[in-house]
Design an enzyme around this catalytic site. Structure first.
Site, mmCIF file in Angstrom:
data_model
loop_
_atom_site.group_PDB
_atom_site.id
_atom_site.type_symbol
_atom_site.label_atom_id
_atom_site.label_comp_id
_atom_site.label_asym_id
_atom_site.label_seq_id
_atom_site.Cartn_x
_atom_site.Cartn_y
_atom_site.Cartn_z
ATOM 1 N N CYS A 77 50.051 44.828 52.974
ATOM 2 C CA CYS A 77 50.789 45.334 51.891
ATOM 3 C C CYS A 77 51.849 44.358 51.268
ATOM 4 O O CYS A 77 52.427 44.778 50.540
ATOM 5 C CB CYS A 77 51.438 46.695 52.197
ATOM 6 S SG CYS A 77 52.638 46.813 53.612
ATOM 7 N N GLY A 79 50.764 41.664 49.894
ATOM 8 C CA GLY A 79 49.882 41.331 48.879
ATOM 9 C C GLY A 79 49.914 42.229 47.635
ATOM 10 O O GLY A 79 50.227 43.429 47.864
ATOM 11 N N THR A 169 38.905 44.949 51.942
ATOM 12 C CA THR A 169 38.965 43.545 51.751
ATOM 13 C C THR A 169 37.652 43.110 52.071
ATOM 14 O O THR A 169 36.552 43.487 52.517
ATOM 15 C CB THR A 169 39.695 42.929 53.189
ATOM 16 O OG1 THR A 169 40.796 43.801 53.634
ATOM 17 C CG2 THR A 169 39.777 41.550 53.222
ATOM 18 N N SER A 191 33.710 49.252 51.684
ATOM 19 C CA SER A 191 33.136 48.772 50.280
ATOM 20 C C SER A 191 34.167 47.460 49.885
ATOM 21 O O SER A 191 35.089 47.609 49.783
ATOM 22 C CB SER A 191 33.300 49.952 49.501
ATOM 23 O OG SER A 191 33.057 49.587 48.119
ATOM 24 N N PRO A 192 33.101 46.657 49.329
ATOM 25 C CA PRO A 192 33.808 45.421 48.652
ATOM 26 C C PRO A 192 34.395 45.800 47.213
ATOM 27 O O PRO A 192 35.124 44.848 46.598
ATOM 28 C CB PRO A 192 32.697 44.422 48.506
ATOM 29 C CG PRO A 192 31.214 45.185 48.486
ATOM 30 C CD PRO A 192 31.814 46.491 49.435
ATOM 31 N N GLN A 193 33.921 46.987 46.760
ATOM 32 C CA GLN A 193 34.221 47.386 45.583
ATOM 33 C C GLN A 193 34.619 48.809 45.260
ATOM 34 O O GLN A 193 34.193 49.634 45.845
ATOM 35 C CB GLN A 193 33.214 47.184 44.424
ATOM 36 C CG GLN A 193 33.304 47.655 43.124
ATOM 37 C CD GLN A 193 34.443 47.311 42.253
ATOM 38 O OE1 GLN A 193 35.476 47.764 42.246
ATOM 39 N NE2 GLN A 193 34.422 45.926 42.028
ATOM 40 N N HIS A 227 38.353 35.314 38.548
ATOM 41 C CA HIS A 227 39.199 36.045 39.327
ATOM 42 C C HIS A 227 40.462 35.309 39.351
ATOM 43 O O HIS A 227 40.594 33.958 38.989
ATOM 44 C CB HIS A 227 38.967 36.339 40.665
ATOM 45 C CG HIS A 227 37.650 37.567 40.624
ATOM 46 N ND1 HIS A 227 36.504 37.477 40.361
ATOM 47 C CD2 HIS A 227 37.945 38.683 41.123
ATOM 48 C CE1 HIS A 227 35.971 38.432 40.732
ATOM 49 N NE2 HIS A 227 36.703 39.377 40.933
ATOM 50 N N LYS A 231 41.787 34.372 44.764
ATOM 51 C CA LYS A 231 40.460 34.564 45.503
ATOM 52 C C LYS A 231 39.549 33.518 45.412
ATOM 53 O O LYS A 231 39.097 32.805 44.440
ATOM 54 C CB LYS A 231 39.741 35.716 44.312
ATOM 55 C CG LYS A 231 38.725 36.230 44.929
ATOM 56 C CD LYS A 231 37.991 37.570 44.327
ATOM 57 C CE LYS A 231 36.685 38.141 44.889
ATOM 58 N NZ LYS A 231 36.967 38.377 46.312
ATOM 59 N N GLY A 236 32.393 40.471 45.940
ATOM 60 C CA GLY A 236 31.325 41.222 46.399
ATOM 61 C C GLY A 236 30.800 41.888 45.591
ATOM 62 O O GLY A 236 29.567 42.265 45.564
#
Length: 344
Positions: A77, A79, A169, A191-193, A227, A231, A236
């Site tokens: 958190c 970030g 993540t 989930s990557p999204q 991005h 990143k 993903g």
């Protein structure tokens, strides 16, 4: 026949395309965050050691409690994404516990979100700390927005302690991640999204790939994604869409993705609003027929992080419900969350 107006991927591509007006990649204005981070050693969190994994979550006695006050720990958190999740969770009535895990450089920091202070602990004694927090908050669910290199180690920790978690993540060894969770019997949303609308688009792509395999055989694919510079890996989301195109018959490797991380190019070539340079996700997939007479474009652009934060809150509420009901299935993704149909 061109079904969409094309956007140049690079200077070389721009000279090859038909003379058509590019579509601007635009987004709304940003919304400020009332969040600050201070380095401090002023709170000592009592650590209780344990020798056996704790139970996943204490079941609620009734369904009427729903998820108001659901205790959550948002790791990472310090970030921007983790802080956005904290803000969205507080707005939804969830209860961030006053401690979270971070990297070695975060140890001792205090994150203040809307008057709630959260002390960050680094790598030392993190297993004991997580056991202690779960003992105090037996309905705890963890959210992970750390770094790709920490995905598998963090997941192993959550599974060892026995705490349900939402893994937002990206990166890491995803097959190992799934195996770790499956072997532990812990509940998790992986989930990557986390953007619900983007996930719906991905689901549509999966359906097309399953029902019409080879439909784009022979087509040439170009992928560009932009991005924020922090990143480092291919998103993903891009990986998932590319996988669908591969099932549709397109030959493409991940190292062919054009990653745009230079702020100057992001503004001038991609069209990212300057205020979102440090928080955006723009994707474009351009398909061309073998003879060059037919082209398709798929594009999804996100400015800011609210779409992911809100989706993460929905994933938390979904997972809490599955734990309370003792669902047989333990590992979920955001498509499962969408199918549940109880999003806010």
């Amino acid at each position: 026949m061109a079904l969409m107006v094309k956007l140049p991927i690079n200077a070389a591509l721009a000279t090859q395309q038909h003379k058509s007006m590019p579509i601007p990649w635009s987004c709304g204005r940003s919304i400020g965050r009332n969040i600050s981070i201070n380095v401090s050693k002023r709170r000592n969190f009592l650590v209780a050691t344990a020798s056996t994994p704790a139970q996943s979550v204490e079941l609620a006695n009734t369904n009427t409690s729903q998820n108001v006050g659901l205790p959550i720990m948002v790791n990472g958190c310090t970030g921007k994404m983790g802080r956005a999740v904290l803000e969205a969770a507080i707005s939804a009535g969830l209860h961030p516990v006053p401690v979270a895990l971070g990297g070695p450089e975060d140890n001792g920091k205090i994150v203040d979100v809307g008057g709630k202070e959260i002390e960050i602990h680094g790598m030392s004694q993190r297993e004991d700390i997580l056991f202690s927090v779960l003992n105090e908050y037996p309905n705890l669910i963890v959210v992970d927005y750390t770094v790709p290199a920490a995905v598998n180690e963090n997941a192993a920790l959550y599974c060892k302690v026995g705490v349900p978690f939402v893994m937002g993540t990206t990166g890491g060894d995803r097959e190992l991640l799934d195996k770790t969770v499956a072997d532990s019997n812990v509940y998790a949303v992986i989930s990557p999204q986390m953007g619900k609308q983007v996930v719906a688009f991905l689901a549509a792509m999966e359906i097309m790939a399953e029902q019409f395999p080879g439909a784009f055989s022979g087509y040439h694919l170009q992928v560009m994604e932009s991005h924020q510079a922090s990143k480092l890996d291919v998103s993903g989301t891009a990986k998932a869409v590319i996988s669908c195109f591969q099932k549709l018959g397109v030959s493409f490797e991940l190292d062919q993705v054009q990653l745009i991380r230079d702020p100057k190019l992001q503004i001038e070539m991609v069209g990212v609003p300057e205020e979102h340079i440090y928080g955006h996700a723009f994707h474009m997939y351009h398909l061309t027929s073998p003879d060059g007479t037919v082209s398709f474009e798929f594009q999804h652009n996100v400015c800011g992080r609210s779409i992911y934060a809100e989706g993460t809150v929905d994933a938390l509420l979904f997972l809490a419900k599955k734990v309370r009901s003792r669902a047989n299935k333990r590992i979920y993704d955001m498509i499962d969350v969408l199918r549940e149909g109880n999003m806010r």
